[in-house]
Design an enzyme around this catalytic site. Structure first.
Site, PDB file in Angstrom:
ATOM      1  N   HIS A 159       0.878  -1.185   0.000  1.00 22.80           N
ATOM      2  CA  HIS A 159       0.000   0.000   0.000  1.00 22.80           C
ATOM      3  C   HIS A 159       0.914   1.234   0.000  1.00 22.80           C
ATOM      4  O   HIS A 159       2.039   1.182   0.509  1.00 22.80           O
ATOM      5  CB  HIS A 159      -0.832  -0.047   1.281  1.00 22.80           C
ATOM      6  N   LYS A 163     -10.494  -0.865  10.373  1.00 20.13           N
ATOM      7  CA  LYS A 163     -10.642  -2.052   9.526  1.00 20.13           C
ATOM      8  C   LYS A 163     -10.982  -3.282  10.360  1.00 20.13           C
ATOM      9  O   LYS A 163     -11.136  -4.379   9.833  1.00 20.13           O
ATOM     10  CB  LYS A 163      -9.358  -2.294   8.739  1.00 20.13           C
ATOM     11  N   ASP A 182       3.324  -4.213   7.940  1.00 22.10           N
ATOM     12  CA  ASP A 182       2.052  -3.511   7.780  1.00 22.10           C
ATOM     13  C   ASP A 182       0.944  -4.535   7.979  1.00 22.10           C
ATOM     14  O   ASP A 182       0.691  -5.367   7.100  1.00 22.10           O
ATOM     15  CB  ASP A 182       2.017  -2.883   6.378  1.00 22.10           C
ATOM     16  N   CYS A 220      -4.837   2.399  -3.612  1.00 18.18           N
ATOM     17  CA  CYS A 220      -3.595   2.930  -3.023  1.00 18.18           C
ATOM     18  C   CYS A 220      -2.435   1.966  -3.206  1.00 18.18           C
ATOM     19  O   CYS A 220      -1.558   1.863  -2.330  1.00 18.18           O
ATOM     20  CB  CYS A 220      -3.771   3.280  -1.547  1.00 18.18           C
ATOM     21  N   GLN A 224      -4.283  -5.290   6.960  1.00 16.51           N
ATOM     22  CA  GLN A 224      -5.269  -6.249   6.415  1.00 16.51           C
ATOM     23  C   GLN A 224      -5.139  -7.633   7.043  1.00 16.51           C
ATOM     24  O   GLN A 224      -5.830  -8.561   6.618  1.00 16.51           O
ATOM     25  CB  GLN A 224      -5.102  -6.363   4.889  1.00 16.51           C
TER      26      GLN A 224
END
Ligand code: 7TS
Length: 418
Positions: free
Chosen positions: A131, A235, A209, A375, A212
């Site tokens: 991202h 999220k 990261d 993104c 997700q």
């Protein structure tokens, strides 16, 4: 093909009943089918109520007052931190820093650890599936500090090129690996424990990261042995404006602060200042108290179901979605086919219809998906597509909602006379 939602490991209707937003009609009597969870998820009553209760009865600034309300607010705020520590199995609550989200967490590392440790001759290793929030902060810093950014390629099957990863670690002076745990476009789940071990073998640190991954699967930062782990509340059925940076304590201790101001100091004189203990050294100013408490309630909710079960539900729904999407003529789905290593997103293109037109026609049918580059422009360049449409699932989605997506896609084909 599973025939009913009974295949799911928990009572999906009971979960859906907790999310008021799901029970509306979208356009004139069409039920809402919310498949844009990778962008942001919905919130259950338990999270909404925790925030409302805090504002109604307990609000005051934290860490300051001697009065009862401030003590209550502080206990709720720090209680949320403890819940999140348990949720990701951090060794200490000092390693759990509240930020505004994944983007801010990564920027925090870039501007503190990065600025102090990356310079001319160093390499930061990231990947082609990131991202923008795990690319752009490093590009900005590289312009200032003169280090080099290298990218691990993505293979045609949507996985990372591990031969290239091993080679780059061996041949280049890599100081930090910055990698996504689960791709927001391909769904690929990267083998972070192995990647961390390989990075550590050459003396590099690893930042992950987890935007997700944390909402969708069990995450144990100690088992993964990562140095930094970033994720966002919104999220994972929590509020916007709150997220987490996890960092190993010794690394955080050695890092200079980022934002200066109240709360992050031990002592201030006109000549200079000293810093507060972790995690407060990195939490300048009045924090996002209500969102932190809301995130604590979100973590309670997810834990009460169990992250293994959430993940299992997503494997079932993703397998079903991939299966049904493959029936639709002219559709290309990106990312790994094996749901064992794949999160609950399905990005696709349809021959003859632009992704934005797909999203618009689906919207008229009540089906909310995202279209665009999500993104991740470098990844879309690599896939040689300007945009994809993306359906992304979460713990409240049903097999019937996948069916609604497929029906709406056939309507889109019809509308374009395909
Ligand atoms: N990293 C990944 C992998 C993401 O998917 C996102 C947001 C971020 C970082 C940034 O998170 P934030 O909470 O700081 O904004 N991804 C998306 C998306 O896929 N569609 O909208 C936002």
């Amino acid at each position: 093909m599973p025939e009913s939602n009974h295949a799911f490991p928990y009572d999906i209707e009971a979960v859906r009943a907790d999310f008021p937003v799901l029970h509306q009609e979208h356009h004139d009597g069409v039920p809402l089918v919310f498949l844009d969870n990778a962008a942001s998820s919905q919130r259950p009553n338990q999270v909404i109520d925790a925030i409302a209760d805090y504002y109604r009865y307990h609000h005051a600034n934290v860490h300051r007052g001697i009065h009862k309300l401030s003590e209550e607010a502080t206990a709720a705020y720090e209680g949320a931190r403890k819940k999140i520590r348990r949720f990701i199995n951090a060794a200490s609550k000092r390693e759990v820093i509240f930020t505004r989200g994944t983007t801010e967490s990564i920027n925090l590392v870039a501007y503190t650890w990065g600025r102090a440790n990356l310079g001319v001759g160093d390499v930061l290793l990231t990947t082609e599936m990131e991202h923008h929030s795990n690319i752009v902060p490093w590009q900005i810093l590289a312009q200032e500090k003169g280090f080099t950014i290298r990218y691990v390629p993505v293979l045609p099957d949507g996985t990372l090129d591990f031969e290239a990863y091993a080679r780059l670690l061996r041949d280049e002076p890599v100081k930090l690996v910055a990698v996504v745990h689960a791709s927001n476009v391909l769904g690929t789940i990267n083998p972070i424990a192995d990647m961390a071990r390989m990075a550590h073998e050459v003396g590099a640190l690893i930042l992950v990261d987890g935007a997700q991954s944390t909402p969708h699967m069990p995450v144990d930062v100690q088992a993964l042995d990562v140095d930094f782990y970033a994720f966002s509340g919104h999220k994972m059925i929590g509020p916007t404006g709150i997220g987490i940076l996890y960092g190993k304590r010794d690394i955080l201790e050695a890092m200079p602060p980022w934002l200066g101001g109240g709360d992050m100091i031990a002592r201030v004189t006109l000549e200079g200042s000293t810093w507060n203990d972790l995690p407060y050294k990195f939490e300048a100013g009045t924090p996002s108290i209500a969102p932190a408490i809301g995130l604590g309630a979100a973590v309670d909710y997810l834990s009460s179901i169990g992250m293994e079960k959430v993940h299992e539900h997503e494997r079932i729904i993703t397998a079903y979605a991939l299966d049904r999407l493959s029936e639709v003529p002219g559709i290309t789905v990106y990312g790994p086919q094996d749901v064992a290593n794949r999160g609950a997103v399905a990005s696709f293109t349809m021959e003859g219809i632009h992704a934005h037109d797909i999203a618009q026609i689906l919207d008229a049918e009540g089906v909310a998906v995202r279209a665009g580059h999500h993104c991740a422009m470098p990844l879309h360049d690599k896939l040689c597509v300007a945009a994809t449409a993306r359906a992304s699932f979460y713990l409240y989605n049903t097999l019937q909602e996948v069916d609604a997506l497929i029906e709406a896609l056939y309507k889109a084909k019809k509308a374009f006379a395909l």
